[in-house]
Enzyme design. Sequence first.
Site, mmCIF file in Angstrom:
data_model
loop_
_atom_site.group_PDB
_atom_site.id
_atom_site.type_symbol
_atom_site.label_atom_id
_atom_site.label_comp_id
_atom_site.label_asym_id
_atom_site.label_seq_id
_atom_site.Cartn_x
_atom_site.Cartn_y
_atom_site.Cartn_z
ATOM 1 C CD GLU A 174 -2.745 -1.063 2.049
ATOM 2 O OE1 GLU A 174 -3.207 -0.244 2.860
ATOM 3 O OE2 GLU A 174 -4.766 -1.791 1.604
ATOM 4 C CD GLU A 364 -3.837 -6.406 2.561
ATOM 5 O OE1 GLU A 364 -5.116 -5.704 2.905
ATOM 6 O OE2 GLU A 364 -2.833 -6.222 2.522
#
Length: 466
Positions: A174, A364
Site C-alpha cells: 500500500e 487483500e
Amino acid sequence: MGFPNDFLWGGATAANQIEGAYLTDGKGLSTADLMVLGSKGTKREITQTVENGKYYPTHQAINHYNQYEEDIALFAELGFKCYRLSFAWSRIFPQGDEQEPNQKGLLFYDKVINLCLSYGIEPLVTLSHFETPVGLNKYNFWENRKVVDFYAKYAETVIKHFKGRVKYWLTFNEINVMSTMPWNAGGLSLASSEEQKMVAAYHQLLASAKVVKLGREIDADNRFGSMYAGHFSYPNSADPADIQGNEEFQQKMLFYTDVQCRGAYPNYKLKELDRQNIKLPTNKGDDSILRDGIVDFVSFSYYLTHVCGKNTKGILKGLNGLETGYKNPYLERSEWGWGIDPKGLRYALNFLYNRYQLPVMVVENGLGATDKIEADGTIQDDYRIDYIRNHLAEMKKAIEIDGVPVMGYTAWGPIDLIAASTGEMSKRYGFIYVDLDDEGQGTGKRIKKKSFDWYKEVIASNGEIL
Ligand code: BG6
C-alpha cells in the site's frame, strides 16, 4: 469461462501482524513495534521507545514465529495455491544499515518458504509491509536517500537468497498510504509536512524501481508488483464540480501506482508539486531508474469505496483507511464502519486494468468482524462467507464478462491477526480463529470457523462453487 486454471487462490498476512517474537533471534525493533493498542475510531499512539505499562500488540501477535508449522498446515488444508506473506526487514537487517544480514532471520524465512513449497503453495513476498527498522531513525527514515540503498541491499539479499524459491514480489505494501498513514508507510511522524511525505515517497518509488531492475537481473523469472491501497471512489453527484473533486482525490491516491506502472511521475502530480513549492530530491539518472523499474503486475487491497466531490478536499488527512468524504447511502457498513461494496470490486479491477494494461491481482480483501464461539465450540461466521462470496462473484464477472486478466486472490488474514489500524485482535478476518483477546490473553489455540470449509470448497472448485 470461469477462473483460469492457474489462478492464485490463497490468503495474505504481514509479518508484524502475525509473528510476534519481536526481538527474538536478533530481530531489531521495527516501527510497527512502537504502536500501542488502539480501539475503534481512534488513532493508535506511537511511542519513541517501548514504554512500560503499555501494550504493543506486535510483540506477541499470534505467535506465528513459533507456530508457523501448524498455521501453514492449515493453509495447505484450505488448498492454498498461493500465500502472500511479508518479510520483516528488521529480522534480516536488525538496524536496517548493517553490512551483513542476520542469518537467524533468514533461517526463519527459509523454514517458512520451504514449508510452503513442500505443500505446493506459491509464495508471494512483500518486502516492506508497514514496518521499517527503527535503527534507520538516525537517517530520518525514508526522508534520507541513503535509505534507498539500505532497502535495495536488504531486497538484493533476500531475492538472491530465495532465488528459484520465491518468484512473486511486492516492493511496498500500500505505497500510497504515505499520504494518510506515514508512520506505517515509512516511519514518518504523523505531523510530517506534505513536503516530507513527498520526499519520502519519491525515495520509496526510486527504491521500488531499483529493486525491480535488480530483481530481474538476479533472475529473469522474477515478477514484481505494485501494491495499491484500494481507495477507489465515486463522485458524489453528476455535478461537474463533484466529478473534478473526485478526480483530485483519485490523483492523490494513484500517482504512486502511476509511477510504478508507467515509469514516470504523471503531469498532474508534477504540476501540483510545483504549486506546492515542493522540489523532489532528484539526481541525474533517476528518470531512467524509474523507467527501468516498471512493475510486471498491479496488485491492490480492497475493503471499501469512498464518495468524493467538491467538498472533500482536505479530508485526506484524517483518512486512515476509513471512509472519506460522503456516506454512500447504497452500502451497508462493517462493524468498523467500512462501506461494503462488492460491485465496486468489479469496477476497481476494470479501472486498474484499463489504466495500466497490466495483469491485476487482489492481494487483500475480507471482512473484519467480531466472532463468537458458540456453546458447541463452533464459529458460525456466515457474514464473512457472504462478504467474500459476493466479492468473488463480482471478480468472476470482471474476468468472464469484462476480460480483465486477474492473476489471483489472496484473502486478507486467513488466520485471525492483529489489525493494522487499531491493533485489535477482536477485529477478526480469519477462516481460522485464534483464541487471544485484544491484550493478548488466551490460549492461542487455532479453531476452524464455518468459513474454513466454505473457502476450501471455493478453491477446490476453482471458484465454481461460491
Ligand atoms: C491494509 C493493510 O491496509 O488493510 C493490512 O495492508 C491491514 O496490513 C488491512 O491489516 C486491514 O486493516 P485493519 O486495520 O482492519 O487491519
